[in-house]
Design a protein around this motif. Sequence first.
Motif, mmCIF file in Angstrom:
data_model
loop_
_atom_site.group_PDB
_atom_site.id
_atom_site.type_symbol
_atom_site.label_atom_id
_atom_site.label_comp_id
_atom_site.label_asym_id
_atom_site.label_seq_id
_atom_site.Cartn_x
_atom_site.Cartn_y
_atom_site.Cartn_z
ATOM 1 N N UNK A 180 -9.113 -1.343 -0.361
ATOM 2 C CA UNK A 180 -8.475 -1.112 -1.764
ATOM 3 C C UNK A 180 -7.898 0.550 -1.756
ATOM 4 N N UNK A 181 -8.865 1.299 -0.836
ATOM 5 C CA UNK A 181 -8.526 2.833 -1.074
ATOM 6 C C UNK A 181 -9.273 3.736 0.079
ATOM 7 N N UNK A 182 -8.495 4.556 0.496
ATOM 8 C CA UNK A 182 -8.881 5.350 1.678
ATOM 9 C C UNK A 182 -8.451 6.862 1.111
ATOM 10 N N UNK A 183 -9.739 7.740 1.236
ATOM 11 C CA UNK A 183 -9.421 9.126 0.683
ATOM 12 C C UNK A 183 -9.587 10.226 1.879
ATOM 13 N N UNK A 184 -9.308 11.502 1.605
ATOM 14 C CA UNK A 184 -9.622 12.504 2.507
ATOM 15 C C UNK A 184 -11.156 12.804 2.415
ATOM 16 N N UNK A 220 -4.823 6.256 1.662
ATOM 17 C CA UNK A 220 -4.333 4.815 1.343
ATOM 18 C C UNK A 220 -4.781 4.224 0.008
ATOM 19 N N UNK A 221 -3.805 3.759 -0.669
ATOM 20 C CA UNK A 221 -4.092 3.060 -1.810
ATOM 21 C C UNK A 221 -3.288 1.851 -1.788
ATOM 22 N N UNK A 237 1.027 -1.115 -0.001
ATOM 23 C CA UNK A 237 -0.196 0.156 -0.085
ATOM 24 C C UNK A 237 0.832 1.343 0.142
ATOM 25 N N UNK A 238 0.507 2.243 -0.464
ATOM 26 C CA UNK A 238 0.827 3.794 -0.463
ATOM 27 C C UNK A 238 -0.208 4.479 0.710
#
Length: 417
Positions: free
Chosen positions: A303-307, A286-287, A186-187
């Motif tokens: 898979x993905x967390x955004x603001x 997170x990606x 993850x990044x």
Amino acid sequence: MSFMKKSTHIKTTVLIIGGGLSGLTLAATLGEAGVDVVCIDRDPPVNQLTQKYDGRTTAISYASHKVLQTAGAWEKMLPDCEPILDIRVADGNSPLYLHFASEEDGGRNPFGWIMENRLMRHVLFENVKRLKKHVRHLAPAEIAKFIREKESVGVVLKDGTKITAPLMIGADGRTSATRDWLGIGIRKTDYKQSAIVCNVAHEQDHENVAVEHFLPAGPFAVLPMTKNPQGEHRSSIVWTEHGGDAEKILKLSPEDFDARLLKLFGPHLGAVHHASKPMAYPLGLLHADTYIGARVALMAEAAHVIHPIAGQGLNLSMRDVAVLTELIVEHLQLGLDIGSGVLLKSYEAARRSDTLLMAGVTDILNRLFSNNLQTIRLTRDLGLGIVEKFPILKRYFARQAMGLSGMNKAPRRKGQF
């Protein structure tokens, strides 16, 4: 003589790891199409219905509500949803602001609705019970290990139950055990911000207006809610502060907290006071490096967390639900292997660009607006003024808010299997 207890082996078509808002919605959209699903979650449902477990509200976009309709859950949710008919965006104390009215999308469809997470969970739990012919919800259920067989993947639970399927979906959140098992990297970016959330009661009617103020520490959003049983007008807030400052604010006395709230709200809604316990959630990006592995797909926060600056987190996940549902149902109708690389690569191709775009936009917006540098403020205000004056730009951003950029339809209803 002693007898060994025979372990249970459950075979299903799709196994979903994680029974949160997204996992339960996917289970229901598949169940409505006649697909057999097992959805497992580690937390007891009764614990998930309290504000202590989750004190947040969710912005359900116009596009996402169509997915929930396909899941058979929307009509039960609607009484606890408050529509957003107008959006106002302001840069601190600047006299310039953006005003989006829902007519700008060509009609009076709401931009979306605001609903408490705990109430949304309640409806989704009841909905999967209704679909028990095809959907099996196991909670609480703890995973002892993941397993891979020739034409299936699955888990063994701590009670010895074995569950396998040709396709497994990891919907188990930002600390996904499914993702770890696959070895997917993850990044991450830590914004060093926290979102203080609570419900607020106020004297005046919000008139279905959502307000977002961009302040130096981050956005302060006021989102319209339904009235409480006492008839008080309510809104939910997402109040972004630097991490350490958020903790200090949570330690304020109730009176001092409400005084800070009134200062942020201003006078337009009259007297305000918090109507639920304020809670803070750390913010980050997170990606996952890939959304897929052999016979496994990651979705939602696995898979993905955004603001939350644009309120699109769950709406991205609902687009995952829509794409997965259509691909799975289409492959089953054609007699194809739903765990194949063809389906998995199609899913990632359909979802990755949309998610990366939204992650990039929210990241830039947060960095651009969460500061008080004079030169950047002038640029921001110029941008707000330009968008406000050009209807074509306003329509574009209105469609973004409604979630119609990445998906303009719900999963198609298919015949039963």
